[in-house]
Design a protein around this motif. Sequence first.
Motif, PDB file in Angstrom:
ATOM      1  N   TYR A  67       0.802  -1.226   0.017  1.00  0.00           N
ATOM      2  CA  TYR A  67       0.022  -0.008   0.096  1.00  0.00           C
ATOM      3  C   TYR A  67       0.991   1.252   0.028  1.00  0.00           C
ATOM      4  CZ  TYR A  67      -2.952   3.816   1.729  1.00  0.00           C
ATOM      5  OH  TYR A  67      -3.357   5.039   2.006  1.00  0.00           O
ATOM      6  N   LYS A  68       1.418   1.496   0.856  1.00  0.00           N
ATOM      7  CA  LYS A  68       2.561   2.503   1.223  1.00  0.00           C
ATOM      8  C   LYS A  68       3.749   2.112   2.265  1.00  0.00           C
ATOM      9  CE  LYS A  68      -0.255   6.543  -0.081  1.00  0.00           C
ATOM     10  NZ  LYS A  68      -0.511   7.930   0.002  1.00  0.00           N
ATOM     11  N   PRO A  69       4.572   3.153   2.337  1.00  0.00           N
ATOM     12  CA  PRO A  69       5.854   2.956   3.113  1.00  0.00           C
ATOM     13  C   PRO A  69       5.170   2.781   4.765  1.00  0.00           C
ATOM     14  CG  PRO A  69       6.444   4.526   1.582  1.00  0.00           C
ATOM     15  CD  PRO A  69       5.022   4.271   1.400  1.00  0.00           C
ATOM     16  N   ILE A  70       5.916   1.944   5.482  1.00  0.00           N
ATOM     17  CA  ILE A  70       5.392   1.843   6.935  1.00  0.00           C
ATOM     18  C   ILE A  70       6.292   2.681   7.950  1.00  0.00           C
ATOM     19  CG2 ILE A  70       5.265   0.207   8.749  1.00  0.00           C
ATOM     20  CD1 ILE A  70       4.469  -1.959   6.530  1.00  0.00           C
ATOM     21  N   ILE A  71       5.573   3.568   8.410  1.00  0.00           N
ATOM     22  CA  ILE A  71       6.797   4.337   9.422  1.00  0.00           C
ATOM     23  C   ILE A  71       6.652   3.591  10.951  1.00  0.00           C
ATOM     24  CG2 ILE A  71       6.420   6.215   8.319  1.00  0.00           C
ATOM     25  CD1 ILE A  71       4.284   7.384  10.414  1.00  0.00           C
ATOM     26  N   PHE A  72       5.750   2.622  11.237  1.00  0.00           N
ATOM     27  CA  PHE A  72       5.960   2.053  12.573  1.00  0.00           C
ATOM     28  C   PHE A  72       5.231   0.779  12.562  1.00  0.00           C
ATOM     29  CE2 PHE A  72       3.550   0.577  16.497  1.00  0.00           C
ATOM     30  CZ  PHE A  72       4.611   0.541  17.364  1.00  0.00           C
ATOM     31  N   PHE A  73       5.701  -0.547  12.906  1.00  0.00           N
ATOM     32  CA  PHE A  73       4.928  -1.592  13.297  1.00  0.00           C
ATOM     33  C   PHE A  73       5.284  -2.291  14.567  1.00  0.00           C
ATOM     34  CE2 PHE A  73       8.827  -3.373  11.566  1.00  0.00           C
ATOM     35  CZ  PHE A  73       9.088  -4.565  11.876  1.00  0.00           C
ATOM     36  N   LYS A  74       4.375  -3.070  15.067  1.00  0.00           N
ATOM     37  CA  LYS A  74       4.616  -3.974  16.320  1.00  0.00           C
ATOM     38  C   LYS A  74       3.872  -5.346  16.060  1.00  0.00           C
ATOM     39  CE  LYS A  74       5.256  -4.335  21.008  1.00  0.00           C
ATOM     40  NZ  LYS A  74       6.037  -4.056  22.032  1.00  0.00           N
ATOM     41  N   GLN A  75       4.549  -6.493  16.107  1.00  0.00           N
ATOM     42  CA  GLN A  75       4.018  -7.472  16.147  1.00  0.00           C
ATOM     43  C   GLN A  75       3.581  -8.093  17.615  1.00  0.00           C
ATOM     44  OE1 GLN A  75       5.775 -10.942  13.826  1.00  0.00           O
ATOM     45  NE2 GLN A  75       4.684 -12.294  14.921  1.00  0.00           N
ATOM     46  N   TYR A  76       2.428  -8.396  17.932  1.00  0.00           N
ATOM     47  CA  TYR A  76       2.068  -8.835  19.314  1.00  0.00           C
ATOM     48  C   TYR A  76       1.953 -10.132  19.178  1.00  0.00           C
ATOM     49  CZ  TYR A  76       1.324  -3.691  20.277  1.00  0.00           C
ATOM     50  OH  TYR A  76       1.506  -2.587  20.395  1.00  0.00           O
ATOM     51  N   GLU A  77       3.119 -10.975  19.532  1.00  0.00           N
ATOM     52  CA  GLU A  77       3.351 -12.465  19.482  1.00  0.00           C
ATOM     53  C   GLU A  77       2.547 -12.804  18.096  1.00  0.00           C
ATOM     54  OE1 GLU A  77       1.955 -14.280  22.978  1.00  0.00           O
ATOM     55  OE2 GLU A  77       3.287 -13.184  24.213  1.00  0.00           O
ATOM     56  N   TYR A  78       1.670 -13.797  17.964  1.00  0.00           N
ATOM     57  CA  TYR A  78       1.057 -14.219  16.814  1.00  0.00           C
ATOM     58  C   TYR A  78      -0.417 -13.725  17.114  1.00  0.00           C
ATOM     59  CZ  TYR A  78       5.132 -16.805  15.846  1.00  0.00           C
ATOM     60  OH  TYR A  78       6.256 -16.821  15.650  1.00  0.00           O
ATOM     61  N   SER A  79      -0.866 -12.813  17.790  1.00  0.00           N
ATOM     62  CA  SER A  79      -2.302 -12.374  17.902  1.00  0.00           C
ATOM     63  C   SER A  79      -2.757 -11.371  17.028  1.00  0.00           C
ATOM     64  CB  SER A  79      -2.625 -12.330  19.496  1.00  0.00           C
ATOM     65  OG  SER A  79      -1.916 -10.994  19.906  1.00  0.00           O
ATOM     66  N   PHE A  80      -1.926 -10.295  16.780  1.00  0.00           N
ATOM     67  CA  PHE A  80      -2.041  -9.291  15.854  1.00  0.00           C
ATOM     68  C   PHE A  80      -0.866  -8.538  15.628  1.00  0.00           C
ATOM     69  CE2 PHE A  80      -3.096  -6.426  19.604  1.00  0.00           C
ATOM     70  CZ  PHE A  80      -2.668  -5.282  19.173  1.00  0.00           C
ATOM     71  N   ILE A  81      -0.896  -7.517  14.602  1.00  0.00           N
ATOM     72  CA  ILE A  81       0.142  -6.730  14.055  1.00  0.00           C
ATOM     73  C   ILE A  81      -0.545  -5.481  14.099  1.00  0.00           C
ATOM     74  CG2 ILE A  81       1.717  -6.235  12.164  1.00  0.00           C
ATOM     75  CD1 ILE A  81       1.929  -9.075  11.449  1.00  0.00           C
ATOM     76  N   ASN A  82       0.213  -4.266  14.585  1.00  0.00           N
ATOM     77  CA  ASN A  82      -0.252  -2.921  14.322  1.00  0.00           C
ATOM     78  C   ASN A  82       0.794  -2.146  13.461  1.00  0.00           C
ATOM     79  OD1 ASN A  82      -1.593  -0.480  14.896  1.00  0.00           O
ATOM     80  ND2 ASN A  82      -0.326  -0.079  17.118  1.00  0.00           N
ATOM     81  N   ILE A  83       0.265  -1.610  12.506  1.00  0.00           N
ATOM     82  CA  ILE A  83       1.025  -1.154  11.425  1.00  0.00           C
ATOM     83  C   ILE A  83       0.445   0.502  11.349  1.00  0.00           C
ATOM     84  CG2 ILE A  83       1.590  -0.907   8.924  1.00  0.00           C
ATOM     85  CD1 ILE A  83       1.126  -3.980   9.121  1.00  0.00           C
ATOM     86  N   VAL A  84       1.276   1.552  11.084  1.00  0.00           N
ATOM     87  CA  VAL A  84       1.032   2.714  10.950  1.00  0.00           C
ATOM     88  C   VAL A  84       1.931   3.239   9.485  1.00  0.00           C
ATOM     89  CG1 VAL A  84       1.319   5.098  11.506  1.00  0.00           C
ATOM     90  CG2 VAL A  84       1.015   3.304  13.458  1.00  0.00           C
ATOM     91  N   TYR A  85       0.988   3.712   8.694  1.00  0.00           N
ATOM     92  CA  TYR A  85       1.509   4.136   7.513  1.00  0.00           C
ATOM     93  C   TYR A  85       1.999   5.501   7.334  1.00  0.00           C
ATOM     94  CZ  TYR A  85      -0.069  -0.352   5.561  1.00  0.00           C
ATOM     95  OH  TYR A  85      -0.107  -1.853   5.338  1.00  0.00           O
ATOM     96  N   LYS A  86       2.657   5.815   6.273  1.00  0.00           N
ATOM     97  CA  LYS A  86       3.085   7.110   5.907  1.00  0.00           C
ATOM     98  C   LYS A  86       2.166   8.128   5.951  1.00  0.00           C
ATOM     99  CE  LYS A  86       6.723   9.463   3.392  1.00  0.00           C
ATOM    100  NZ  LYS A  86       7.629   9.675   2.264  1.00  0.00           N
ATOM    101  N   ASP A  87       0.886   7.916   5.480  1.00  0.00           N
ATOM    102  CA  ASP A  87      -0.128   8.807   5.415  1.00  0.00           C
ATOM    103  C   ASP A  87      -1.042   8.802   6.733  1.00  0.00           C
ATOM    104  OD1 ASP A  87      -1.399   6.160   5.249  1.00  0.00           O
ATOM    105  OD2 ASP A  87      -2.283   6.684   3.086  1.00  0.00           O
ATOM    106  N   TYR A  88      -0.466   7.957   7.932  1.00  0.00           N
ATOM    107  CA  TYR A  88      -0.860   7.915   9.023  1.00  0.00           C
ATOM    108  C   TYR A  88      -2.235   6.951   9.226  1.00  0.00           C
ATOM    109  CZ  TYR A  88       2.508  11.667   9.850  1.00  0.00           C
ATOM    110  OH  TYR A  88       3.456  12.217   9.977  1.00  0.00           O
ATOM    111  N   ILE A  89      -2.438   5.939   8.429  1.00  0.00           N
ATOM    112  CA  ILE A  89      -3.532   5.245   8.380  1.00  0.00           C
ATOM    113  C   ILE A  89      -2.882   4.183   9.402  1.00  0.00           C
ATOM    114  CG2 ILE A  89      -4.619   3.316   7.369  1.00  0.00           C
ATOM    115  CD1 ILE A  89      -4.804   5.176   4.986  1.00  0.00           C
ATOM    116  N   ASN A  90      -3.668   3.731  10.455  1.00  0.00           N
ATOM    117  CA  ASN A  90      -3.254   2.743  11.444  1.00  0.00           C
ATOM    118  C   ASN A  90      -4.027   1.758  11.114  1.00  0.00           C
ATOM    119  OD1 ASN A  90      -2.390   1.543  13.699  1.00  0.00           O
ATOM    120  ND2 ASN A  90      -3.397   2.665  15.224  1.00  0.00           N
ATOM    121  N   LEU A  91      -3.394   0.440  10.879  1.00  0.00           N
ATOM    122  CA  LEU A  91      -3.882  -0.901  10.447  1.00  0.00           C
ATOM    123  C   LEU A  91      -3.621  -1.710  11.452  1.00  0.00           C
ATOM    124  CD1 LEU A  91      -5.202  -2.797   8.513  1.00  0.00           C
ATOM    125  CD2 LEU A  91      -2.887  -3.118   7.493  1.00  0.00           C
TER     126      LEU A  91
END
Length: 187
Positions: A67-91
């Motif tokens: 989609y776009k470059p990622i500015i932040f991500f964190k994997q919480y074990e195998y339960s979920f991943i939090n991703i923030v994109y350059k356009d500040y969409i938080n997935l």
Amino acid sequence: REQLIVQSINKIIDGLVSNHYIHYAFLKGSFANGSEDVYSNVEIYVKLRIEKEDEFFASYLQIFELYKPIIFFKQYEYSFINIVYKDYINLKVHFVDELKNVNIDNHIVKLYDPDSVLDDLYDYNLELSDYEIASVVDEMSLKCYEFHRLFLRNEYSVIMHVVSDIHRLYSMIMHYKFSKKDSMLGI
């Protein structure tokens, strides 16, 4: 912004599907029920194919960067991943073991479901077995023990995470006990 969200979801789902990583995927939360605002997270739930899990976790950033470059991500074990994109969409990408383990409200949007698994989503029996209730109580007991150890070590910053887990588990039991008919409880 809504157009960006649709674009990001489509690119990510296409990447997951083309690599045969998932059985199904759905959107949940404010974007699924139409109550989103500029601060809302995008919450996607996916069921990974067991035979593809290792491959997925070894290379998931490449798929999410479609989609776009990622500015932040964190994997919480195998339960979920939090991703923030350059356009500040938080997935937030949540991983589903079984549908009965997901707290489902009446608003989901199917993103990918070739086997029509999600068609009967609301027909699951919400009765918990004694084993399932005991499992929650066991987990809550373990979290209480963890809280006690952290308190004795004066690790107050970490304690709040544990308290949140204890509250979540206690709430699950109380919600099930007092509003079983109305609750769509995932344990």
